[in-house]
Design a protein around this motif. Structure first.
Motif, mmCIF file in Angstrom:
data_model
loop_
_atom_site.group_PDB
_atom_site.id
_atom_site.type_symbol
_atom_site.label_atom_id
_atom_site.label_comp_id
_atom_site.label_asym_id
_atom_site.label_seq_id
_atom_site.Cartn_x
_atom_site.Cartn_y
_atom_site.Cartn_z
ATOM 1 N N GLN A 1 -5.292 -1.994 -7.797
ATOM 2 C CA GLN A 1 -6.867 -1.925 -8.102
ATOM 3 C C GLN A 1 -7.188 -0.759 -7.064
ATOM 4 O OE1 GLN A 1 -8.391 -3.208 -10.981
ATOM 5 N NE2 GLN A 1 -9.468 -1.386 -10.317
ATOM 6 N N PHE B 1 0.888 -1.154 0.166
ATOM 7 C CA PHE B 1 0.408 0.055 -0.059
ATOM 8 C C PHE B 1 0.930 1.231 0.085
ATOM 9 C CE2 PHE B 1 -4.651 0.131 0.697
ATOM 10 C CZ PHE B 1 -5.064 -0.947 0.005
ATOM 11 N N LEU C 1 -4.068 -5.161 4.532
ATOM 12 C CA LEU C 1 -3.243 -4.387 3.652
ATOM 13 C C LEU C 1 -3.493 -2.911 4.019
ATOM 14 C CD1 LEU C 1 -3.367 -6.003 0.246
ATOM 15 C CD2 LEU C 1 -1.314 -5.672 1.550
ATOM 16 N N GLY D 1 -13.759 -9.235 -7.982
ATOM 17 C CA GLY D 1 -12.997 -9.713 -9.223
ATOM 18 C C GLY D 1 -11.827 -10.409 -8.881
ATOM 19 N N VAL D 2 -10.995 -9.984 -7.950
ATOM 20 C CA VAL D 2 -9.947 -10.783 -7.547
ATOM 21 C C VAL D 2 -10.242 -12.221 -7.196
ATOM 22 C CG1 VAL D 2 -7.953 -10.848 -6.092
ATOM 23 C CG2 VAL D 2 -8.388 -8.619 -7.044
ATOM 24 N N VAL E 1 -1.952 -11.905 -5.461
ATOM 25 C CA VAL E 1 -3.206 -11.447 -5.260
ATOM 26 C C VAL E 1 -3.196 -10.013 -4.448
ATOM 27 C CG1 VAL E 1 -5.015 -12.025 -3.278
ATOM 28 C CG2 VAL E 1 -4.594 -13.674 -5.100
ATOM 29 N N VAL F 1 -9.517 -13.126 0.355
ATOM 30 C CA VAL F 1 -9.196 -11.798 -0.321
ATOM 31 C C VAL F 1 -9.807 -10.614 0.351
ATOM 32 C CG1 VAL F 1 -9.526 -10.606 -2.510
ATOM 33 C CG2 VAL F 1 -9.202 -12.979 -2.510
ATOM 34 N N TRP F 2 -11.149 -10.705 0.912
ATOM 35 C CA TRP F 2 -11.587 -9.509 1.725
ATOM 36 C C TRP F 2 -10.523 -9.200 2.966
ATOM 37 C CZ3 TRP F 2 -15.254 -5.884 1.459
ATOM 38 C CH2 TRP F 2 -15.524 -5.188 2.434
ATOM 39 N N ALA G 1 -11.215 0.829 5.812
ATOM 40 C CA ALA G 1 -10.693 -0.846 5.841
ATOM 41 C C ALA G 1 -10.301 -1.049 7.099
ATOM 42 C CB ALA G 1 -9.740 -1.118 4.890
ATOM 43 N N VAL H 1 -9.021 -15.707 -9.077
ATOM 44 C CA VAL H 1 -8.573 -16.957 -8.340
ATOM 45 C C VAL H 1 -9.242 -18.281 -8.417
ATOM 46 C CG1 VAL H 1 -7.850 -17.867 -6.058
ATOM 47 C CG2 VAL H 1 -7.207 -15.632 -6.545
ATOM 48 N N GLU I 1 -7.719 -10.004 3.363
ATOM 49 C CA GLU I 1 -6.315 -9.508 2.909
ATOM 50 C C GLU I 1 -6.407 -8.093 2.685
ATOM 51 O OE1 GLU I 1 -3.656 -11.810 0.659
ATOM 52 O OE2 GLU I 1 -2.410 -10.062 0.536
ATOM 53 N N LEU I 2 -7.447 -7.581 1.928
ATOM 54 C CA LEU I 2 -7.591 -6.294 1.483
ATOM 55 C C LEU I 2 -7.563 -5.321 2.820
ATOM 56 C CD1 LEU I 2 -7.889 -3.815 -0.241
ATOM 57 C CD2 LEU I 2 -10.324 -4.066 -0.410
ATOM 58 N N VAL I 3 -8.302 -5.674 3.767
ATOM 59 C CA VAL I 3 -8.684 -5.048 5.051
ATOM 60 C C VAL I 3 -7.351 -5.232 5.898
ATOM 61 C CG1 VAL I 3 -9.524 -5.408 7.224
ATOM 62 C CG2 VAL I 3 -10.961 -5.667 5.148
ATOM 63 N N ARG J 1 -2.577 -7.482 -7.154
ATOM 64 C CA ARG J 1 -3.732 -6.936 -7.733
ATOM 65 C C ARG J 1 -4.711 -6.098 -6.634
ATOM 66 N NH1 ARG J 1 -7.242 -11.239 -10.703
ATOM 67 N NH2 ARG J 1 -8.123 -9.407 -11.322
ATOM 68 N N LEU J 2 -4.950 -6.593 -5.469
ATOM 69 C CA LEU J 2 -5.597 -5.594 -4.486
ATOM 70 C C LEU J 2 -4.811 -4.247 -4.304
ATOM 71 C CD1 LEU J 2 -6.474 -8.435 -1.862
ATOM 72 C CD2 LEU J 2 -8.123 -7.272 -3.422
ATOM 73 N N THR K 1 -13.637 -4.990 -6.490
ATOM 74 C CA THR K 1 -12.328 -5.338 -6.627
ATOM 75 C C THR K 1 -12.075 -6.522 -5.862
ATOM 76 O OG1 THR K 1 -11.171 -2.940 -6.404
ATOM 77 C CG2 THR K 1 -9.984 -4.793 -5.808
ATOM 78 N N VAL K 2 -12.765 -6.869 -4.526
ATOM 79 C CA VAL K 2 -12.342 -8.114 -4.110
ATOM 80 C C VAL K 2 -13.360 -9.022 -4.915
ATOM 81 C CG1 VAL K 2 -13.264 -9.458 -1.937
ATOM 82 C CG2 VAL K 2 -12.180 -7.119 -1.714
#
Lengths: 190, 190
Positions: A149, A80, B185, B156-157, A142, B178-179, A186, B161, B181-183, A145-146, B153-154
């Motif tokens: 995006q 990030f 990050l 789509g990623v 992954v 994936v969700w 988030a 996969v 992971e985004l949180v 991409r996250l 985004t989540v």
């Protein structure tokens, strides 16, 4: 001998934007644009591949700025942080001087479905390039991409705010705020 | 009298997918698809508006699932919690039974630029609908756009996969990971 007057490209671009706005993008030809500034169609095509490129010609510059920004991030920067560095590198392309052009361009693109699709494809291309740049830094697929995006999301939302009628804050300030908001949203979930 | 055999739509769809894969999407006509299962072109058009709809016909179902998921979130759920609820409601549409179809479809879409643009437009449409649904819950515009776009985004990623060759985990499990992971990050940046 070909005359290459300084400012020809800019004059063609300004004329094109005005015609796209007043007459509509579909109903404007390269010849119309050239004629509006007293030049030939051939001159137009020395500066732009087609009438769409007047709107999308800056794509490579944005991509280059993003990739330079990724490269400028510290080697141990998190994904990030790296994306934030990329977005920071974009900001100089959206100066206050450019805002009237961007505003006019936005109205033209939003009104035409084909241009809107092109804009989405362009954004997807930026995300793909940034994903690849993160991958070369060892970021897993992954995650890359996250992060990429999310960067494009922040850029897109910030751009939408920046071009809104009456908005006066600087692009870099808006983008920083939008970024902080995404992070806060988030983090609230974590 | 119109014969409406059960399973006709599914047979047409399966034949279409096989032809799009073997012959290419551009080189396949509605008549080819109908003929492959012993039906007339007219029958094809009773089931699908055009050959593209074979690939994109499920759009309304996905949109409905997302909006139902938004509505199912607690009234005081945060924007990200609301979007997570929307994504959870999507998961049943991506069952293991459906995975071979999704895989084949993905390969067809990726190979054709026009279909890829259509797919991007579809994803943008889902984000727009979800943004509007969040707005009606009182979420401010920028926050709504960020949350909705992050959800897309989540999705789509996770979808990417899930359809990858050899992947066997359930869609809902991948999407949850994936969700998270985004949180994580983003939280790392906060």
């Amino acid at each position: 001998m070909v005359r290459w007057e300084p400012g020809t490209r800019e004059r063609l671009q300004a004329a094109a934007m005005d015609l796209y706005t007043s007459r509509g993008y579909e109903r404007t030809t390269a010849a119309d644009i050239a004629q509006a500034v007293g030049l030939t169609e051939r001159t137009f095509f020395r500066h732009f591949a087609d009438k769409r490129e007047v709107l999308f010609g800056g794509q490579e510059l944005l991509e280059k700025a993003l990739l330079d920004g990724v490269a400028a991030a510290a080697p141990d920067a998190s994904p990030f942080e790296t994306v934030r560095s990329a977005l920071t590198a974009l900001a100089p392309h959206f100066s206050d001087e450019r805002r009237p052009f961007s505003r006019q361009r936005q109205a033209i693109v939003e009104e035409n479905p084909a241009l809107r699709e092109r804009e989405l494809l362009k954004a997807a291309g930026l995300a793909t390039s940034m994903t690849a740049a993160l991958r070369t830094r060892g970021v897993p697929e992954v995650t890359a991409r996250l992060a990429a995006q999310s960067g494009v999301t922040v850029f897109g939302v910030a751009f939408g705010v920046w071009v809104a009628e009456g908005e006066e804050r600087l692009f870099q300030d808006i983008q920083r705020e939008v970024w902080n908001e995404l992070v806060a949203l988030a983090a609230d979930e974590a």
